[in-house]
Design a protein around this motif. Structure first.
Motif, PDB file in Angstrom:
ATOM      1  N   ARG A  25       0.842  -1.190   0.000  1.00  8.07           N
ATOM      2  CA  ARG A  25       0.000   0.000   0.000  1.00  8.07           C
ATOM      3  C   ARG A  25       0.884   1.250   0.000  1.00  8.07           C
ATOM      4  NH1 ARG A  25      -2.979   0.609   5.104  1.00  8.07           N
ATOM      5  NH2 ARG A  25      -2.394   2.782   5.118  1.00  8.07           N
ATOM      6  N   HIS A  26       0.780   2.064  -1.030  1.00 10.09           N
ATOM      7  CA  HIS A  26       1.605   3.271  -1.166  1.00 10.09           C
ATOM      8  C   HIS A  26       1.380   4.251  -0.039  1.00 10.09           C
ATOM      9  CE1 HIS A  26       2.436   3.081  -5.752  1.00 10.09           C
ATOM     10  NE2 HIS A  26       2.410   1.881  -5.222  1.00 10.09           N
ATOM     11  N   ASP A  27       0.148   4.348   0.452  1.00 11.18           N
ATOM     12  CA  ASP A  27      -0.156   5.363   1.456  1.00 11.18           C
ATOM     13  C   ASP A  27       0.016   4.853   2.891  1.00 11.18           C
ATOM     14  OD1 ASP A  27      -2.339   3.675   1.405  1.00 11.18           O
ATOM     15  OD2 ASP A  27      -3.841   5.260   1.338  1.00 11.18           O
ATOM     16  N   ALA A  28       0.640   3.704   3.046  1.00 11.11           N
ATOM     17  CA  ALA A  28       0.938   3.217   4.398  1.00 11.11           C
ATOM     18  C   ALA A  28       1.947   4.168   5.032  1.00 11.11           C
ATOM     19  CB  ALA A  28       1.507   1.799   4.338  1.00 11.11           C
ATOM     20  N   PRO A  29       1.899   4.328   6.338  1.00  6.43           N
ATOM     21  CA  PRO A  29       2.872   5.203   6.999  1.00  6.43           C
ATOM     22  C   PRO A  29       4.306   4.727   6.730  1.00  6.43           C
ATOM     23  CG  PRO A  29       1.084   4.645   8.500  1.00  6.43           C
ATOM     24  CD  PRO A  29       0.914   3.788   7.278  1.00  6.43           C
ATOM     25  N   LEU A  30       5.209   5.704   6.537  1.00  4.34           N
ATOM     26  CA  LEU A  30       6.616   5.374   6.283  1.00  4.34           C
ATOM     27  C   LEU A  30       7.179   4.455   7.359  1.00  4.34           C
ATOM     28  CD1 LEU A  30       8.370   8.612   4.999  1.00  4.34           C
ATOM     29  CD2 LEU A  30       8.232   6.406   3.868  1.00  4.34           C
ATOM     30  N   GLU A  31       6.834   4.723   8.588  1.00  8.58           N
ATOM     31  CA  GLU A  31       7.350   3.900   9.690  1.00  8.58           C
ATOM     32  C   GLU A  31       6.935   2.439   9.519  1.00  8.58           C
ATOM     33  OE1 GLU A  31       7.395   3.685  14.569  1.00  8.58           O
ATOM     34  OE2 GLU A  31       6.000   5.048  13.574  1.00  8.58           O
ATOM     35  N   ASP A  32       5.691   2.206   9.149  1.00  9.50           N
ATOM     36  CA  ASP A  32       5.212   0.835   8.960  1.00  9.50           C
ATOM     37  C   ASP A  32       5.919   0.151   7.799  1.00  9.50           C
ATOM     38  OD1 ASP A  32       3.494   1.220  11.078  1.00  9.50           O
ATOM     39  OD2 ASP A  32       1.733   1.564   9.832  1.00  9.50           O
ATOM     40  N   LEU A  33       6.106   0.893   6.703  1.00 12.61           N
ATOM     41  CA  LEU A  33       6.823   0.332   5.556  1.00 12.61           C
ATOM     42  C   LEU A  33       8.260  -0.016   5.936  1.00 12.61           C
ATOM     43  CD1 LEU A  33       5.531   2.774   2.800  1.00 12.61           C
ATOM     44  CD2 LEU A  33       4.970   0.338   2.977  1.00 12.61           C
ATOM     45  N   CYS A  36       8.427  -3.093   8.175  1.00 15.46           N
ATOM     46  CA  CYS A  36       8.174  -4.296   7.375  1.00 15.46           C
ATOM     47  C   CYS A  36       9.413  -4.679   6.565  1.00 15.46           C
ATOM     48  CB  CYS A  36       6.977  -4.026   6.461  1.00 15.46           C
ATOM     49  SG  CYS A  36       6.291  -5.478   5.677  1.00 15.46           S
ATOM     50  N   ALA A  37      10.056  -3.695   5.938  1.00 12.87           N
ATOM     51  CA  ALA A  37      11.270  -3.965   5.170  1.00 12.87           C
ATOM     52  C   ALA A  37      12.385  -4.447   6.091  1.00 12.87           C
ATOM     53  CB  ALA A  37      11.705  -2.711   4.416  1.00 12.87           C
ATOM     54  N   ALA A  38      12.564  -3.768   7.220  1.00 20.96           N
ATOM     55  CA  ALA A  38      13.626  -4.135   8.160  1.00 20.96           C
ATOM     56  C   ALA A  38      13.448  -5.560   8.665  1.00 20.96           C
ATOM     57  CB  ALA A  38      13.655  -3.156   9.333  1.00 20.96           C
ATOM     58  N   HIS A  39      12.213  -5.949   8.920  1.00 21.83           N
ATOM     59  CA  HIS A  39      11.959  -7.313   9.385  1.00 21.83           C
ATOM     60  C   HIS A  39      12.437  -8.330   8.353  1.00 21.83           C
ATOM     61  CE1 HIS A  39       9.138 -10.275  11.559  1.00 21.83           C
ATOM     62  NE2 HIS A  39       9.970 -10.939  10.809  1.00 21.83           N
ATOM     63  N   ARG A  40      12.118  -8.078   7.097  1.00 23.80           N
ATOM     64  CA  ARG A  40      12.536  -9.009   6.041  1.00 23.80           C
ATOM     65  C   ARG A  40      14.055  -9.074   5.929  1.00 23.80           C
ATOM     66  NH1 ARG A  40       7.640  -8.235   5.789  1.00 23.80           N
ATOM     67  NH2 ARG A  40       6.171  -9.343   4.471  1.00 23.80           N
ATOM     68  N   PHE A  41      14.726  -7.920   5.986  1.00 25.66           N
ATOM     69  CA  PHE A  41      16.186  -7.910   5.882  1.00 25.66           C
ATOM     70  C   PHE A  41      16.835  -8.567   7.105  1.00 25.66           C
ATOM     71  CE2 PHE A  41      15.408  -4.134   3.007  1.00 25.66           C
ATOM     72  CZ  PHE A  41      15.635  -4.853   1.853  1.00 25.66           C
ATOM     73  N   THR A  42      16.232  -8.395   8.268  1.00 24.58           N
ATOM     74  CA  THR A  42      16.762  -9.030   9.479  1.00 24.58           C
ATOM     75  C   THR A  42      16.659 -10.543   9.387  1.00 24.58           C
ATOM     76  OG1 THR A  42      16.179  -7.106  10.820  1.00 24.58           O
ATOM     77  CG2 THR A  42      16.517  -9.173  11.994  1.00 24.58           C
ATOM     78  N   VAL A  43      15.543 -11.042   8.883  1.00 28.34           N
ATOM     79  CA  VAL A  43      15.374 -12.492   8.726  1.00 28.34           C
ATOM     80  C   VAL A  43      16.394 -13.030   7.731  1.00 28.34           C
ATOM     81  CG1 VAL A  43      13.818 -14.310   7.905  1.00 28.34           C
ATOM     82  CG2 VAL A  43      12.953 -12.526   9.425  1.00 28.34           C
ATOM     83  N   MET A  75      14.230 -10.884   0.277  1.00 32.09           N
ATOM     84  CA  MET A  75      15.001  -9.758  -0.249  1.00 32.09           C
ATOM     85  C   MET A  75      14.208  -8.999  -1.311  1.00 32.09           C
ATOM     86  SD  MET A  75      17.882  -9.289   1.230  1.00 32.09           S
ATOM     87  CE  MET A  75      18.797  -8.317   0.066  1.00 32.09           C
ATOM     88  N   ARG A  76      13.517  -9.723  -2.190  1.00 38.08           N
ATOM     89  CA  ARG A  76      12.693  -9.069  -3.217  1.00 38.08           C
ATOM     90  C   ARG A  76      11.614  -8.213  -2.568  1.00 38.08           C
ATOM     91  NH1 ARG A  76      12.634 -10.823  -8.579  1.00 38.08           N
ATOM     92  NH2 ARG A  76      10.444 -10.257  -8.706  1.00 38.08           N
ATOM     93  N   GLU A  77      10.959  -8.766  -1.545  1.00 38.94           N
ATOM     94  CA  GLU A  77       9.909  -8.019  -0.856  1.00 38.94           C
ATOM     95  C   GLU A  77      10.489  -6.797  -0.150  1.00 38.94           C
ATOM     96  OE1 GLU A  77       7.811 -10.696   1.732  1.00 38.94           O
ATOM     97  OE2 GLU A  77       6.993 -11.852   0.068  1.00 38.94           O
ATOM     98  N   GLY A  78      11.615  -6.972   0.529  1.00 43.24           N
ATOM     99  CA  GLY A  78      12.252  -5.855   1.222  1.00 43.24           C
ATOM    100  C   GLY A  78      12.661  -4.754   0.254  1.00 43.24           C
ATOM    101  N   CYS A  79      13.211  -5.124  -0.877  1.00 41.73           N
ATOM    102  CA  CYS A  79      13.611  -4.135  -1.890  1.00 41.73           C
ATOM    103  C   CYS A  79      12.399  -3.413  -2.465  1.00 41.73           C
ATOM    104  CB  CYS A  79      14.426  -4.794  -3.001  1.00 41.73           C
ATOM    105  SG  CYS A  79      16.078  -5.279  -2.465  1.00 41.73           S
ATOM    106  N   ALA A  80      11.308  -4.123  -2.676  1.00 43.00           N
ATOM    107  CA  ALA A  80      10.078  -3.494  -3.172  1.00 43.00           C
ATOM    108  C   ALA A  80       9.559  -2.477  -2.151  1.00 43.00           C
ATOM    109  CB  ALA A  80       9.019  -4.551  -3.475  1.00 43.00           C
ATOM    110  N   LEU A  81       9.631  -2.834  -0.875  1.00 42.43           N
ATOM    111  CA  LEU A  81       9.224  -1.904   0.176  1.00 42.43           C
ATOM    112  C   LEU A  81      10.120  -0.677   0.188  1.00 42.43           C
ATOM    113  CD1 LEU A  81       8.498  -4.574   2.879  1.00 42.43           C
ATOM    114  CD2 LEU A  81       6.849  -2.846   2.137  1.00 42.43           C
ATOM    115  N   LEU A  82      11.428  -0.858   0.030  1.00 40.85           N
ATOM    116  CA  LEU A  82      12.348   0.278   0.001  1.00 40.85           C
ATOM    117  C   LEU A  82      12.066   1.207  -1.169  1.00 40.85           C
ATOM    118  CD1 LEU A  82      15.805  -1.226   1.026  1.00 40.85           C
ATOM    119  CD2 LEU A  82      14.281   0.220   2.376  1.00 40.85           C
TER     120      LEU A  82
END
Length: 95
Positions: A25-33, A36-43, A75-82
Protein backbone atom coordinates in the motif's frame (compact mmCIF):
# COMPACT_ATOMS: atom_id res chain seq x y z
CA UNK A 1 -8.60 -10.56 -18.10
CA UNK A 2 -6.35 -9.16 -15.32
CA UNK A 3 -8.01 -7.39 -12.43
CA UNK A 4 -7.53 -3.62 -12.25
CA UNK A 5 -5.12 -2.67 -9.46
CA UNK A 6 -5.98 0.49 -7.52
CA UNK A 7 -3.23 3.08 -8.08
CA UNK A 8 -2.36 3.22 -4.38
CA UNK A 9 -1.11 -0.39 -4.45
CA UNK A 10 1.99 -1.94 -6.00
CA UNK A 11 1.87 -5.67 -6.70
CA UNK A 12 4.66 -7.83 -5.34
CA UNK A 13 6.04 -9.86 -8.20
CA UNK A 14 6.86 -13.18 -6.56
CA UNK A 15 6.45 -15.28 -9.72
CA UNK A 16 4.00 -17.54 -7.86
CA UNK A 17 0.99 -16.84 -10.03
CA UNK A 18 -0.02 -15.20 -13.28
CA UNK A 19 -1.90 -12.46 -11.41
CA UNK A 20 -0.32 -10.91 -8.30
CA UNK A 21 -2.04 -11.51 -4.99
CA UNK A 22 0.25 -9.59 -2.62
CA UNK A 23 0.40 -5.80 -2.72
CA UNK A 24 2.17 -2.93 -0.98
CA UNK A 25 0.00 0.00 0.00
CA UNK A 26 1.60 3.27 -1.17
CA UNK A 27 -0.16 5.36 1.46
CA UNK A 28 0.94 3.22 4.40
CA UNK A 29 2.87 5.20 7.00
CA UNK A 30 6.62 5.37 6.28
CA UNK A 31 7.35 3.90 9.69
CA UNK A 32 5.21 0.84 8.96
CA UNK A 33 6.82 0.33 5.56
CA UNK A 34 10.30 0.66 7.09
CA UNK A 35 9.50 -1.78 9.90
CA UNK A 36 8.17 -4.30 7.37
CA UNK A 37 11.27 -3.97 5.17
CA UNK A 38 13.63 -4.13 8.16
CA UNK A 39 11.96 -7.31 9.39
CA UNK A 40 12.54 -9.01 6.04
CA UNK A 41 16.19 -7.91 5.88
CA UNK A 42 16.76 -9.03 9.48
CA UNK A 43 15.37 -12.49 8.73
CA UNK A 44 17.59 -12.76 5.64
CA UNK A 45 20.61 -11.64 7.68
CA UNK A 46 19.86 -14.28 10.31
CA UNK A 47 19.45 -16.98 7.65
CA UNK A 48 22.74 -15.99 6.06
CA UNK A 49 24.47 -15.93 9.48
CA UNK A 50 23.24 -19.45 10.08
CA UNK A 51 24.30 -20.59 6.65
CA UNK A 52 27.75 -19.05 6.99
CA UNK A 53 28.44 -20.92 10.23
CA UNK A 54 27.56 -24.33 8.82
CA UNK A 55 30.03 -26.47 6.99
CA UNK A 56 28.88 -27.00 3.42
CA UNK A 57 29.55 -30.72 3.83
CA UNK A 58 26.77 -30.86 6.44
CA UNK A 59 24.09 -29.19 4.29
CA UNK A 60 21.68 -31.17 2.16
CA UNK A 61 20.96 -29.74 -1.27
CA UNK A 62 17.27 -29.40 -0.43
CA UNK A 63 18.07 -27.39 2.72
CA UNK A 64 20.37 -25.05 0.82
CA UNK A 65 17.65 -24.58 -1.80
CA UNK A 66 15.04 -23.80 0.88
CA UNK A 67 17.25 -21.21 2.56
CA UNK A 68 18.22 -19.57 -0.73
CA UNK A 69 14.61 -19.45 -2.01
CA UNK A 70 13.35 -18.00 1.26
CA UNK A 71 16.14 -15.44 1.35
CA UNK A 72 15.56 -14.46 -2.25
CA UNK A 73 11.83 -13.97 -1.72
CA UNK A 74 12.34 -11.91 1.44
CA UNK A 75 15.00 -9.76 -0.25
CA UNK A 76 12.69 -9.07 -3.22
CA UNK A 77 9.91 -8.02 -0.86
CA UNK A 78 12.25 -5.85 1.22
CA UNK A 79 13.61 -4.14 -1.89
CA UNK A 80 10.08 -3.49 -3.17
CA UNK A 81 9.22 -1.90 0.18
CA UNK A 82 12.35 0.28 0.00
CA UNK A 83 11.33 1.49 -3.46
CA UNK A 84 7.96 2.63 -2.08
CA UNK A 85 9.73 4.31 0.86
CA UNK A 86 12.01 6.18 -1.56
CA UNK A 87 9.04 7.41 -3.59
CA UNK A 88 7.23 8.57 -0.44
CA UNK A 89 10.35 10.30 0.91
CA UNK A 90 10.92 12.11 -2.40
CA UNK A 91 7.28 13.19 -2.45
CA UNK A 92 7.58 14.52 1.11
CA UNK A 93 10.77 16.48 0.23
CA UNK A 94 9.09 18.12 -2.76
CA UNK A 95 6.11 19.33 -0.77
Amino acid sequence: MPTQIPPRFTPLDTHDAVNPVLYIRHDAPLEDLAICAAHRFTVVRDLMDTLSTLGLKNIDDCDLLRVSRGSHLLMREGCALLEIIQVQAARMRSQ
